[in-house]
Design a protein around this motif. Structure first.
Motif, short mmCIF file in Angstrom:
data_model
loop_
_atom_site.label_atom_id
_atom_site.label_comp_id
_atom_site.label_asym_id
_atom_site.label_seq_id
_atom_site.Cartn_x
_atom_site.Cartn_y
_atom_site.Cartn_z
N ALA A 352 0.82 -1.22 0.00
CA ALA A 352 0.00 0.00 0.00
C ALA A 352 0.84 1.26 0.00
N ASN A 353 2.16 1.12 0.20
CA ASN A 353 3.00 2.31 0.35
C ASN A 353 4.07 2.39 -0.73
N PHE A 354 3.77 1.83 -1.94
CA PHE A 354 4.81 1.81 -2.96
C PHE A 354 5.16 3.21 -3.43
N ASN A 355 4.25 4.19 -3.27
CA ASN A 355 4.57 5.56 -3.67
C ASN A 355 5.30 6.32 -2.58
N ASN A 356 5.30 5.78 -1.36
CA ASN A 356 5.95 6.46 -0.25
C ASN A 356 6.58 5.43 0.68
N PRO A 357 7.63 4.76 0.21
CA PRO A 357 8.22 3.70 1.02
C PRO A 357 8.82 4.23 2.30
N GLN A 358 8.74 3.44 3.35
CA GLN A 358 9.24 3.83 4.65
C GLN A 358 10.50 3.05 4.97
N ALA A 359 11.36 3.67 5.75
CA ALA A 359 12.57 2.98 6.18
C ALA A 359 12.19 1.78 7.04
N GLY A 360 12.81 0.65 6.75
CA GLY A 360 12.52 -0.55 7.50
C GLY A 360 11.23 -1.23 7.11
N GLN A 361 10.59 -0.75 6.05
CA GLN A 361 9.32 -1.35 5.63
C GLN A 361 9.53 -2.78 5.16
N LEU A 362 8.54 -3.61 5.33
CA LEU A 362 8.64 -5.01 4.93
C LEU A 362 8.88 -5.11 3.43
N THR A 363 9.78 -5.99 3.04
CA THR A 363 10.08 -6.20 1.63
C THR A 363 8.81 -6.60 0.89
N ASN A 364 8.55 -5.93 -0.23
CA ASN A 364 7.32 -6.20 -0.95
C ASN A 364 7.53 -7.06 -2.19
N LYS A 365 8.66 -7.78 -2.22
CA LYS A 365 8.89 -8.65 -3.37
C LYS A 365 9.80 -9.80 -2.95
N ILE A 366 9.68 -10.89 -3.69
CA ILE A 366 10.60 -12.01 -3.55
C ILE A 366 11.42 -12.06 -4.83
N ILE A 367 12.74 -11.93 -4.71
CA ILE A 367 13.63 -11.92 -5.87
C ILE A 367 14.34 -13.26 -5.95
N VAL A 368 14.27 -13.87 -7.12
CA VAL A 368 15.02 -15.10 -7.39
C VAL A 368 16.12 -14.72 -8.38
N PRO A 369 17.39 -14.65 -7.94
CA PRO A 369 18.44 -14.07 -8.80
C PRO A 369 19.02 -15.07 -9.79
N SER A 370 19.29 -14.57 -10.99
CA SER A 370 20.09 -15.27 -12.01
C SER A 370 19.64 -16.71 -12.25
N VAL A 371 18.37 -16.86 -12.64
CA VAL A 371 17.88 -18.19 -13.01
C VAL A 371 18.00 -18.36 -14.52
N THR A 372 18.02 -19.61 -14.97
CA THR A 372 18.00 -19.89 -16.39
C THR A 372 16.58 -19.75 -16.93
#
Length: 536
Positions: A352-372
């Motif tokens: 709900a706060n993507f336009n105004n992110p807060q410090a320490g806010q819960l991560t809003n994405k799961i990143i899976v790095p460098s997959v094939t």
């Protein structure tokens, strides 16, 4: 009717030396967190101070110069700040309390500005467990809770015994699952069936792991150290001077190395190129180390409808996300990812706060790095079984986007710079200017070629990028708002731009034919209204 606060894991035997927290079913009184939280508060205060780097940089620079001239002058300031930091941390610890009552958690915190949070378990969407390095030997963790509401409805308990936090997490997820199922099937018979607990840890399925070579590739292809170097700009003179003095001790004169007077063009180019490669090598090493620290021992797993991401070298983080909270999937490739055929996959959830992110806010994405590509397709089909990203054909945006960029921006600016060069009789610089203009024109062409959009019965797909390419895939029923934009110039050419707003952010598509844009918006809104599905 409130369910008794008994965890399925309450039968676990915890001795007094294993945990300071009481069992869940007796934690009705206000509880204090562990004294180890003092370390957490100290580090958070320091992090907040340096987080406002732009404000403290001048003071740090002046302080550094003063300290070099007279170190004893700053000792009282250091002692005073240390005492103030310790007192603030002690008070923050003393006034932090929590309790569990009637399927909800209450948290009181704050020294001068008091804060009270009351979160029913059924409203908690995300549970994140974080184990900093200094917590790990003692078996403690931080628990951060997030709802779909505003940032005021987020809460964090900063020092819980890990076994207790796992029990509480299980209880919260069970309450949320029951509440969701009752909302979908409100009959009394189904309410009885919904008393079943959430799947246990034995039902966990591993979807993906990342090895060390994957993390090295991710560090090389997603280099973000330039942001750090930009923050170090106020200190660049002092740093370069210190490095120069240090190299002089080994007999290397940096000033002489960069003295270009009397040198030929190939010698100057060789010097610049070698310096650039050395700098890029150092930056790449830092970027790879950052990738390993952030994604060490990465594991993405699934229990029922919940995704769980675990990773971290110094600070271990566990993020839980329900599939219903997933808003869109982003398939991202930088230019080096394209060459190495690797993909960074992002599961974007509601925020709900993507336009105004807060410090320490819960991560809003799961990143899976460098997959094939094969791994990426497997993960996307697990979340969105009907998506056709690999097969669907994209429609390209109108060529007038490219024409506008070239004639409205590139040609006027390049013409003005060329005139300045000629007026100053700098004819030698014109070939370099031509190369620069040609390169920018190439980037504009690539930007136009990357833009594209497509749809099927269930999803909308958007493609964009320059040298790299990003794909956005989201279910149509997740759309919260569709905006039709048309300036006077676009209207004359029967063109438009559209924007889809989701709980995770907005996705923009420029320069569509007006008829196609209206058709896409009408189709999307009709599907949203017809499906009547909850975006959460």
């Amino acid at each position: 009717m409130d369910k008794p606060l008994n965890s399925p894991l309450d039968d676990t035997k915890n001795t007094a030396d294993e945990s300071l927290e009481p069992p869940l079913n007796v934690a009705h009184d206000w509880q204090r967190i562990s004294p180890i939280a003092l370390v957490y508060f100290v580090l958070m205060f320091i992090k907040n101070i340096f987080g406002n780097f732009i404000y403290v940089a001048p003071a740090l620079l002046i302080g550094y110069n003063k300290a070099m001239e007279d170190p004893s002058f700053w000792l009282p300031v250091v002692y005073g700040l240390s005492a103030l930091l310790g007192l603030a941390s002690l008070l923050s610890y003393y006034f932090f309390q929590y309790r569990l009552t009637n399927q909800q958690i209450e948290i009181r915190s704050g020294v001068f500005s008091k804060k009270y949070v009351n979160l029913p378990f059924s409203r908690i969407q995300n549970v994140e467990l974080t184990e900093p390095l200094y917590y790990r030997p003692f078996g403690y963790t931080c628990m951060q809770l997030d709802t779909a509401g505003s940032v005021k409805q987020e809460a964090k308990v900063v020092a819980l015994k890990k076994t207790f936090a796992q029990q509480l997490k299980h209880e919260i997820l069970a309450a949320h699952l029951i509440q969701s199922e009752q909302a979908e099937s409100p009959s009394p018979e189904s309410a009885v069936d919904n008393e079943a607990p959430v799947p246990n840890e034995g039902d966990e399925t591993i979807l993906d792991r990342r090895n060390l070579d994957d993390l090295v590739i991710h560090g090389l292809t997603n280099n973000r150290v330039w942001i750090f170097l930009g923050g170090m700009a106020p200190f660049i003179d002092q740093i370069s001077s210190t490095i120069g003095e240090w190299l002089m001790m080994f007999g290397f004169n940096v000033n002489q190395y960069f003295e270009f007077e009397g040198r030929s063009g190939w010698q100057i180019a060789s010097t610049v190129l070698s310096t650039f490669l050395i700098i890029m090598l150092i930056i790449s090493i830092f970027s790879v180390l950052g990738s390993i620290i952030a994604f060490h021992d990465f594991k993405l797993s699934k229990i029922g409808d919940r995704y769980i991401r675990r990773s971290g070298l110094f600070t271990k983080t566990e993020v839980t996300m329900r599939l219903s909270r997933l808003q869109m999937i982003v398939r991202q490739q930088d230019w080096l990812d394209v060459i190495l055929r690797r993909i960074n996959l992002k599961f974007e959830q509601s925020n709900a706060n993507f336009n105004n992110p807060q410090a320490g806010q819960l991560t809003n994405k799961i990143i899976v790095p460098s997959v094939t590509n094969k791994e990426c397709q497997h993960l996307m089909l697990d979340a969105y079984p009907n998506n056709q990203l690999n097969e669907i054909k994209f429609k390209r945006v109108h060529p007038r986007l490219l024409v506008r960029n070239i004639f409205l921006f590139l040609l006027p600016i390049s013409s003005f710079v060329t005139w300045v060069f000629i007026e100053n009789e700098n004819i030698e610089g014109l070939p370099y200017l031509a190369i620069g203009v040609a390169f920018i024109g190439f980037l504009m062409v690539m930007r136009y070629l990357r833009w594209g959009y497509a749809k099927d019965d269930n999803f909308i797909y958007v493609r964009q990028g320059v040298l790299g390419v990003d794909y956005y895939t989201f279910p149509i029923y997740k759309i919260q708002q569709a905006t039709f934009k048309q300036s006077w110039f676009l209207k004359r050419k029967q063109l438009c731009s559209i924007e889809f707003v989701l709980a995770a952010g907005a996705v923009h598509v420029p320069y569509l034919p007006q008829e196609g844009g209206l058709e896409l918006i009408d189709f999307s809104l009709y599907e949203v209204e017809q499906s009547k599905r909850n975006w959460m």
